[in-house]
Design a protein around this motif. Sequence first.
Motif, PDB file in Angstrom:
ATOM      1  N   GLY A  35       0.827  -1.411  -0.163  1.00 55.65           N
ATOM      2  CA  GLY A  35       0.029  -0.043   0.050  1.00 55.65           C
ATOM      3  C   GLY A  35       0.854   1.504  -0.116  1.00 55.65           C
ATOM      4  N   ARG A  36       0.324   2.437   0.558  1.00 56.59           N
ATOM      5  CA  ARG A  36       0.939   3.659   0.623  1.00 56.59           C
ATOM      6  C   ARG A  36       1.846   3.754   1.702  1.00 56.59           C
ATOM      7  N   SER A  37       1.632   2.928   2.699  1.00 51.99           N
ATOM      8  CA  SER A  37       2.421   3.335   3.937  1.00 51.99           C
ATOM      9  C   SER A  37       2.748   1.990   4.808  1.00 51.99           C
ATOM     10  N   ALA A  38       2.334   0.905   4.543  1.00 51.82           N
ATOM     11  CA  ALA A  38       2.720  -0.171   5.589  1.00 51.82           C
ATOM     12  C   ALA A  38       4.411  -0.476   5.009  1.00 51.82           C
ATOM     13  N   ARG A  39       5.409  -0.070   6.027  1.00 50.59           N
ATOM     14  CA  ARG A  39       6.510  -0.325   5.640  1.00 50.59           C
ATOM     15  C   ARG A  39       7.543  -0.930   6.859  1.00 50.59           C
ATOM     16  N   TRP A  40       8.446  -1.517   6.536  1.00 50.88           N
ATOM     17  CA  TRP A  40       9.745  -1.875   7.555  1.00 50.88           C
ATOM     18  C   TRP A  40      10.382  -0.669   7.692  1.00 50.88           C
ATOM     19  N   VAL A  41      10.763  -0.297   8.962  1.00 56.58           N
ATOM     20  CA  VAL A  41      11.768   0.889   9.135  1.00 56.58           C
ATOM     21  C   VAL A  41      12.687   0.524  10.234  1.00 56.58           C
ATOM     22  N   VAL A  42      14.147   0.933   9.736  1.00 57.90           N
ATOM     23  CA  VAL A  42      15.174   0.563  10.235  1.00 57.90           C
ATOM     24  C   VAL A  42      15.561   1.929  11.168  1.00 57.90           C
ATOM     25  N   PHE A  43      15.931   1.857  12.454  1.00 59.10           N
ATOM     26  CA  PHE A  43      16.188   2.937  13.409  1.00 59.10           C
ATOM     27  C   PHE A  43      17.606   2.799  13.560  1.00 59.10           C
ATOM     28  N   GLN A  44      18.319   3.781  13.293  1.00 59.35           N
ATOM     29  CA  GLN A  44      19.898   3.776  13.623  1.00 59.35           C
ATOM     30  C   GLN A  44      20.126   4.873  14.638  1.00 59.35           C
ATOM     31  N   PRO A  45      20.347   4.224  16.032  1.00 56.99           N
ATOM     32  CA  PRO A  45      20.633   5.268  17.089  1.00 56.99           C
ATOM     33  C   PRO A  45      22.171   6.072  16.683  1.00 56.99           C
ATOM     34  N   ASP A  46      21.999   7.508  17.181  1.00 51.91           N
ATOM     35  CA  ASP A  46      23.540   7.928  17.334  1.00 51.91           C
ATOM     36  C   ASP A  46      23.618   8.588  18.864  1.00 51.91           C
ATOM     37  N   ARG A  47      22.544   8.062  19.919  1.00 54.12           N
ATOM     38  CA  ARG A  47      22.915   8.389  21.009  1.00 54.12           C
ATOM     39  C   ARG A  47      21.960   7.393  21.879  1.00 54.12           C
ATOM     40  N   LEU A  48      22.465   7.225  22.907  1.00 51.45           N
ATOM     41  CA  LEU A  48      22.024   6.016  23.836  1.00 51.45           C
ATOM     42  C   LEU A  48      22.216   6.177  25.333  1.00 51.45           C
ATOM     43  N   ILE A  49      21.009   6.251  25.921  1.00 47.60           N
ATOM     44  CA  ILE A  49      21.121   6.440  27.466  1.00 47.60           C
ATOM     45  C   ILE A  49      20.392   5.237  28.025  1.00 47.60           C
ATOM     46  N   THR A  50      20.879   4.493  29.025  1.00 51.68           N
ATOM     47  CA  THR A  50      20.310   3.283  29.681  1.00 51.68           C
ATOM     48  C   THR A  50      20.633   3.491  31.111  1.00 51.68           C
ATOM     49  N   TRP A  51      19.559   2.624  31.887  1.00 49.17           N
ATOM     50  CA  TRP A  51      19.461   2.679  33.139  1.00 49.17           C
ATOM     51  C   TRP A  51      19.075   1.267  33.862  1.00 49.17           C
ATOM     52  N   ASP A  52      19.704   0.991  35.100  1.00 54.73           N
ATOM     53  CA  ASP A  52      18.985   0.008  35.692  1.00 54.73           C
ATOM     54  C   ASP A  52      18.754   0.246  36.762  1.00 54.73           C
ATOM     55  N   ASN A  53      17.734   0.505  37.682  1.00 54.32           N
ATOM     56  CA  ASN A  53      17.760   1.170  38.819  1.00 54.32           C
ATOM     57  C   ASN A  53      17.987   0.314  40.004  1.00 54.32           C
ATOM     58  N   HIS A  54      17.980  -1.109  39.510  1.00 52.63           N
ATOM     59  CA  HIS A  54      18.357  -2.031  40.704  1.00 52.63           C
ATOM     60  C   HIS A  54      19.781  -1.955  41.115  1.00 52.63           C
ATOM     61  N   LYS A  55      20.696  -1.214  40.183  1.00 50.41           N
ATOM     62  CA  LYS A  55      21.795  -0.702  40.505  1.00 50.41           C
ATOM     63  C   LYS A  55      21.935   0.392  41.563  1.00 50.41           C
ATOM     64  N   LEU A  56      20.985   0.994  41.984  1.00 51.27           N
ATOM     65  CA  LEU A  56      20.956   2.060  42.814  1.00 51.27           C
ATOM     66  C   LEU A  56      21.601   1.727  44.282  1.00 51.27           C
ATOM     67  N   PRO A  57      22.173   2.498  44.825  1.00 53.80           N
ATOM     68  CA  PRO A  57      22.644   2.205  46.046  1.00 53.80           C
ATOM     69  C   PRO A  57      21.579   2.183  47.041  1.00 53.80           C
ATOM     70  N   ALA A  58      21.471   1.057  48.022  1.00 51.67           N
ATOM     71  CA  ALA A  58      20.502   0.856  49.058  1.00 51.67           C
ATOM     72  C   ALA A  58      20.456   2.219  49.826  1.00 51.67           C
ATOM     73  N   ARG A  59      19.141   2.679  50.074  1.00 51.75           N
ATOM     74  CA  ARG A  59      18.837   3.905  50.729  1.00 51.75           C
ATOM     75  C   ARG A  59      18.903   3.565  52.344  1.00 51.75           C
ATOM     76  N   GLN A  60      19.405   4.649  53.071  1.00 49.27           N
ATOM     77  CA  GLN A  60      19.386   4.313  54.275  1.00 49.27           C
ATOM     78  C   GLN A  60      18.420   4.459  55.074  1.00 49.27           C
ATOM     79  N   ALA A  61      17.920   3.731  56.054  1.00 50.88           N
ATOM     80  CA  ALA A  61      16.694   3.990  56.801  1.00 50.88           C
ATOM     81  C   ALA A  61      16.787   5.200  57.624  1.00 50.88           C
ATOM     82  N   ARG A  62      15.686   6.080  57.910  1.00 52.32           N
ATOM     83  CA  ARG A  62      16.031   7.097  58.734  1.00 52.32           C
ATOM     84  C   ARG A  62      15.335   7.011  59.989  1.00 52.32           C
TER      85      ARG A  62
END
Length: 164
Positions: free
Chosen positions: A137-164
């Motif tokens: 059709g006019r618009s059903a297509r495969w798309v390839v996305f090439q990143p040039d910037r990446l930011i990742t995170w895993d909050n499991h790696k955060l230091p444990a918070r101290q109990a107050r």
Amino acid sequence: MARIPAALSLTTEELDELMTSSWNMRIATVGPGQRLNVTPLWFAWAGGRVYFYCRGQKIANLRRNPECTVLVDRNERFPELVGAMFQGRATVLENAEQENADPHLEEVRWQMGTKYAGGHGEPQSAEPVRYPQTASGRSARWVVFQPDRLITWDNHKLPARQAR
């Protein structure tokens, strides 16, 4: 803007696991009138690129402006958040010739077919399945996305918070 500490970043292996096991990504494109359009989509990860098949307004937006942002994340609670945000450029594969020229698209078709066989919420197929979609059709297509910037995170790696 404050940077995410490097200690929270995903390793290459963790990024690959996130990208191959997550069901949905979200893509932000620039729509008509410069409004942002954010859409969830199924996707695959191959060769350091994000692949997806879509149609309609997303394709129109990417043809007009290929700059976009892709987000893949999981979990709901802040201490459990894991994610990757990619910024870069999308290429719409306009026809079978462009699809055949892409070095990873056949791998992507098998990856997506197996991952999504049976529909959302079903377990992955034990047998390989090929995602058969191709340009139509006019618009059903495969798309390839090439990143040039990446930011990742895993909050499991955060230091444990101290109990107050």
